[in-house]
Design a protein around this motif. Structure first.
Motif, mmCIF file in Angstrom:
data_model
loop_
_atom_site.group_PDB
_atom_site.id
_atom_site.type_symbol
_atom_site.label_atom_id
_atom_site.label_comp_id
_atom_site.label_asym_id
_atom_site.label_seq_id
_atom_site.Cartn_x
_atom_site.Cartn_y
_atom_site.Cartn_z
ATOM 1 N N TYR A 153 -0.444 -3.532 -15.446
ATOM 2 C CA TYR A 153 -0.913 -2.140 -15.539
ATOM 3 C C TYR A 153 0.130 -1.184 -14.959
ATOM 4 C CZ TYR A 153 -3.924 1.899 -14.454
ATOM 5 O OH TYR A 153 -4.464 3.146 -14.342
ATOM 6 N N LEU A 154 0.693 -1.578 -13.797
ATOM 7 C CA LEU A 154 1.695 -0.713 -13.169
ATOM 8 C C LEU A 154 2.955 -0.591 -14.033
ATOM 9 C CD1 LEU A 154 1.382 -1.993 -9.485
ATOM 10 C CD2 LEU A 154 0.748 0.270 -10.308
ATOM 11 N N VAL B 46 -3.348 -7.646 6.322
ATOM 12 C CA VAL B 46 -2.956 -6.885 5.131
ATOM 13 C C VAL B 46 -1.854 -7.628 4.376
ATOM 14 C CG1 VAL B 46 -1.991 -4.719 4.277
ATOM 15 C CG2 VAL B 46 -3.630 -4.688 6.149
ATOM 16 N N LEU B 47 -0.918 -8.213 5.133
ATOM 17 C CA LEU B 47 0.163 -8.971 4.506
ATOM 18 C C LEU B 47 -0.391 -10.150 3.710
ATOM 19 C CD1 LEU B 47 3.294 -9.655 4.343
ATOM 20 C CD2 LEU B 47 2.897 -11.126 6.305
ATOM 21 N N LEU C 162 -4.739 -13.072 -3.271
ATOM 22 C CA LEU C 162 -5.164 -12.521 -4.559
ATOM 23 C C LEU C 162 -4.998 -13.573 -5.660
ATOM 24 C CD1 LEU C 162 -6.037 -9.612 -5.426
ATOM 25 C CD2 LEU C 162 -3.699 -9.304 -6.233
ATOM 26 N N PRO D 80 -0.221 -1.670 -4.111
ATOM 27 C CA PRO D 80 -0.732 -2.158 -5.402
ATOM 28 C C PRO D 80 -2.233 -2.458 -5.349
ATOM 29 C CG PRO D 80 1.320 -3.246 -4.844
ATOM 30 C CD PRO D 80 0.903 -2.487 -3.632
ATOM 31 N N LEU D 81 -2.709 -2.965 -4.207
ATOM 32 C CA LEU D 81 -4.132 -3.262 -4.089
ATOM 33 C C LEU D 81 -4.950 -1.978 -4.097
ATOM 34 C CD1 LEU D 81 -3.933 -6.068 -1.413
ATOM 35 C CD2 LEU D 81 -4.590 -6.320 -3.800
ATOM 36 N N SER E 144 2.366 -4.106 0.909
ATOM 37 C CA SER E 144 1.321 -5.058 0.555
ATOM 38 C C SER E 144 0.111 -4.349 -0.030
ATOM 39 C CB SER E 144 0.875 -5.861 1.785
ATOM 40 O OG SER E 144 1.954 -6.533 2.352
ATOM 41 N N LEU F 177 -3.244 -10.388 2.184
ATOM 42 C CA LEU F 177 -4.096 -10.071 1.034
ATOM 43 C C LEU F 177 -3.436 -10.370 -0.321
ATOM 44 C CD1 LEU F 177 -6.051 -6.881 2.143
ATOM 45 C CD2 LEU F 177 -6.964 -9.155 1.690
ATOM 46 N N PRO F 178 -2.179 -9.945 -0.558
ATOM 47 C CA PRO F 178 -1.571 -10.295 -1.848
ATOM 48 C C PRO F 178 -1.494 -11.801 -2.072
ATOM 49 C CG PRO F 178 -0.243 -8.669 -0.701
ATOM 50 C CD PRO F 178 -1.305 -9.107 0.260
ATOM 51 N N LEU G 7 -2.721 -6.687 -12.644
ATOM 52 C CA LEU G 7 -2.502 -5.468 -11.868
ATOM 53 C C LEU G 7 -1.089 -4.936 -12.079
ATOM 54 C CD1 LEU G 7 -3.091 -3.394 -9.624
ATOM 55 C CD2 LEU G 7 -2.679 -5.194 -7.954
ATOM 56 N N TRP G 8 -0.097 -5.828 -11.961
ATOM 57 C CA TRP G 8 1.280 -5.388 -12.146
ATOM 58 C C TRP G 8 1.559 -5.069 -13.600
ATOM 59 C CZ3 TRP G 8 4.975 -4.173 -8.527
ATOM 60 C CH2 TRP G 8 4.617 -4.424 -7.187
ATOM 61 N N TRP H 267 -4.099 0.667 -5.625
ATOM 62 C CA TRP H 267 -4.062 1.104 -7.022
ATOM 63 C C TRP H 267 -5.162 0.409 -7.827
ATOM 64 C CZ3 TRP H 267 -1.368 5.232 -7.567
ATOM 65 C CH2 TRP H 267 -1.064 5.716 -8.840
ATOM 66 N N MET H 268 -5.343 -0.882 -7.544
ATOM 67 C CA MET H 268 -6.357 -1.663 -8.259
ATOM 68 C C MET H 268 -7.759 -1.135 -7.937
ATOM 69 S SD MET H 268 -6.986 -5.769 -8.058
ATOM 70 C CE MET H 268 -7.790 -5.929 -6.470
ATOM 71 N N TRP I 278 6.334 -10.183 -4.176
ATOM 72 C CA TRP I 278 5.231 -9.444 -3.534
ATOM 73 C C TRP I 278 4.113 -10.405 -3.149
ATOM 74 C CZ3 TRP I 278 0.118 -8.423 -5.490
ATOM 75 C CH2 TRP I 278 -0.601 -7.498 -4.734
#
Lengths: 328, 282
Positions: A158-159, A140-141, A147, B31-32, B28, A143-144, A155-156, B34-35, A198
């Motif tokens: 949008y946030l 999981v760590l 990306l 945000p994913l 981590s 994955l970003p 994505l950010w 959310w996407m 991130w």
């Protein structure tokens, strides 16, 4: 730079392959292949890669250097070098845009790398101690980190969106008013730092984790026998052992952060104003929007010179040999 | 490390390490999440304030839009092709170069390693114009080769670095045994070293694949024509309209993240172990 090119083109002179490097010959017995033959095999294996790198990077770098001293006129289907000049560097170095970009790039690099080192080390320490869940938490760590940069930026974006972004809404609940996160220079810079931290803390975390796994267990046993607490052990035992590999991680991060392009390009287009314009963005705008080839090349060259200088300075300060552990 | 009396029930799991693990997962993944959620939201809901955590009316419309109207499928194919070919080429070249740097008495080895380290992070902006002009001369703009060649060169240094550091830790005895049996250097390397180097190859492969899959600057400037566009460029150009079509954008982003996410999940252990030169022991 060119030092990677020289050894490729030069076949090792036989009389040089002698005793000077002389690592202790391994006890191979009668079947030991002669040193010269092994060196020849080495060059045979290494040259395709080294030649590829040289062809694609060294020539363009030299060409870019030439362009940075040239008055270039774009013509249909090509370009022409009108004359050579040193004016581009004077113009670039004295321009407020360049100073602003340098300021942002340096600040961004310093803040993100520091945060990523601290958080990445913390994450690595957590991962090392985690039990059965470690594999999944690691995945999981990562994955970003895996990306696409552009996707992360969107994505950010949008946030952070001023009217319906999730983070904007959250801040509104806390602060009582709706902040324009990407619309103010200071918060836009902060927002950019958050995205980079991130996204790239995982890189530091896996490098440090790899380093943690190499520390022999008896070092910790010795510390425990001496009655060292958790903090003392960390500062006096773990951290010194991690130093070389941390230096490598920091080096890669410094240089990557210094060349940052995708994130500001998509998230803020360098704005508001020029608050988040990195050197790479400035170079891109000069080259492709203003079509000032010579001046853009000068921006690119100054960026490269700063990057390489930082790299050399860092290597010297941390006395990290690039081929650490390689000397048998 | 500190041994305490075993706590009972749920308290056993509440400690700094597990809380840290939880924090990593949440920070981590949120945000994913959310996407992914947003990619299923309809046009009204995606720009609704306050935002919804779970879509009220989940729709696949964004995916249809991304694939049919925006042609993300073509970009994905281009990216898969460019990233895979680049990765295979990088692995082949870096394996032999890494072996040479780890095991053969090359002169100037330290200098080569330092130069590689610097080249691996050389700012691409400094290469973009000369490479652009060169590729225009050679007719390589808007072609797969026009991206693959620079991607291979730019990713080689770091891959060589990983391979070399990994191979330094592989025991020499096996290799020597093969030599005693009369195998030539090429056969020894391919039959003895290559299988042992697998974790290193996985690590170098993942790093190269993610880097090429994500690369933006060269892809933006060299392959601007629609038929050869890669995913990052396609996604960045979604915004060239007045409003950002976030739903479609995230549908495309999810589609672009799935392949790389699967790779990371599969190889999560070898990514770390390939970076540690002593990994063969454990």
């Amino acid at each position: 730079m060119t030092s990677s090119a020289t050894p490729v083109s030069r076949r090792p002179a036989p009389e040089q392959a002698g005793p000077r490097t002389a690592p202790a010959p391994r006890g191979g017995g009668p079947a030991r292949v002669s040193r010269r033959r092994r060196a020849r095999t080495g060059w045979f294996f290494a040259s395709p890669a080294l030649l590829t790198i040289t062809a694609v990077t060294v020539f363009p770098v030299l060409f870019s250097l030439l362009l940075s001293f040239a008055d270039v006129r774009l013509e249909y289907g090509g370009f022409r070098i009108l004359s050579l000049t040193g004016d581009h560097y004077a113009a670039v170095l004295s321009s407020p845009e360049w100073r602003q970009a340098l300021f942002f790039t340096f600040g961004f690099t310093a803040v993100t790398v520091l945060l990523e080192l601290v958080l990445g080390t913390a994450a690595a320490l957590v991962l090392e101690r985690l039990g059965a869940a470690r594999g999944w938490v690691l995945a999981v760590l990562l994955l970003p980190w895996a990306l696409i940069n552009v996707v992360a930026a969107q994505l950010w974006g949008y946030l952070y969106n001023g009217t319906y972004g999730g983070l904007t809404w959250l801040f509104q609940q806390i602060l009582g008013h709706q902040p324009d996160i990407l619309g103010q220079p200071a918060s836009a810079m902060g927002a950019m730092v958050v995205v980079d931290v991130w996204k790239t803390t995982p890189f530091v975390a896996i490098v440090v984790l790899a380093g943690l796994m190499l520390i022999p267990g008896d070092v910790y046993e010795a510390a425990e026998i001496d009655g060292a607490g958790t903090w003392t052990t960390f500062w006096k035992v773990t951290l010194p052992q991690l130093r070389p590999i941390m230096a490598i991680a920091v080096l890669f991060r410094i240089l990557q952060a210094f060349g940052i392009f995708d994130l500001p390009f998509v998230l803020t287009q360098g704005g508001p104003g020029t608050a988040t314009e990195s050197l790479a963005i400035l170079g891109y705008k000069t080259l492709f929007q203003n079509l000032a080839i010579g001046r853009g090349a000068a921006v690119a060259t100054t960026t490269a010179v700063i990057v390489i200088s930082c790299c050399l300075l860092f290597l010297r300060v941390f006395k990290t040999q690039a081929d650490e552990g390689g000397r048998a | 490390m500190n041994r305490r009396a075993p706590a009972s029930g749920i308290r056993r799991y509440v400690n700094a390490v597990n809380l840290g693990g939880l924090a990593i997962v949440v920070l981590s993944a949120l945000p994913l999440y959310w996407m992914i959620v947003s990619s299923f939201k309809g046009p009204g809901e995606i720009s609704a304030a306050p935002p919804t955590l779970v879509p009220k009316a989940a729709t696949l419309g964004n995916y249809a839009e991304a694939f049919v109207r925006n042609g993300i499928g073509r970009y994905l194919l281009n990216s898969v092709l460019v990233a895979s070919v680049s990765t295979v080429a990088v692995l082949g070249l870096s394996f032999f170069a890494g072996y040479a740097l780890a095991r053969t008495p090359l002169r100037g080895r330290g200098a080569i390693m330092t130069a590689l380290l610097m080249l691996s992070v050389f700012p691409p902006i400094a290469l973009v114009v000369p490479l652009f002009l060169l590729e225009r001369q050679l007719g390589l703009l808007n072609s797969y080769a026009g991206l693959i060649v620079p991607y291979v060169a730019l990713n080689l240094p770091f891959a060589i670095w990983i391979m070399r550091n990994y191979l330094v830790g592989v025991p020499r005895e096996l290799e020597e045994a093969a030599t005693v049996d009369g195998a030539g250097p090429l056969r020894t390397v391919l039959t003895v070293i290559a299988p042992l180097a697998r974790p290193g190859l996985f690590t170098a492969g993942i790093f190269t694949f993610t880097a090429t899959w994500s690369e933006f600057l060269l892809a933006l400037t060299f392959n601007s024509e629609d038929g050869h566009r890669t995913v990052p460029v396609g996604i960045a150009l979604f915004t060239s309209q007045y409003t950002v079509p976030y739903g479609t954008l995230f549908a495309g982003a999810v589609a672009a993240t799935v392949p790389i996410g699967v790779l990371v999940m599969i190889f999560r252990r070898s990514i770390v172990s390939g970076m540690t030169s002593g990994a063969v022991k454990g």
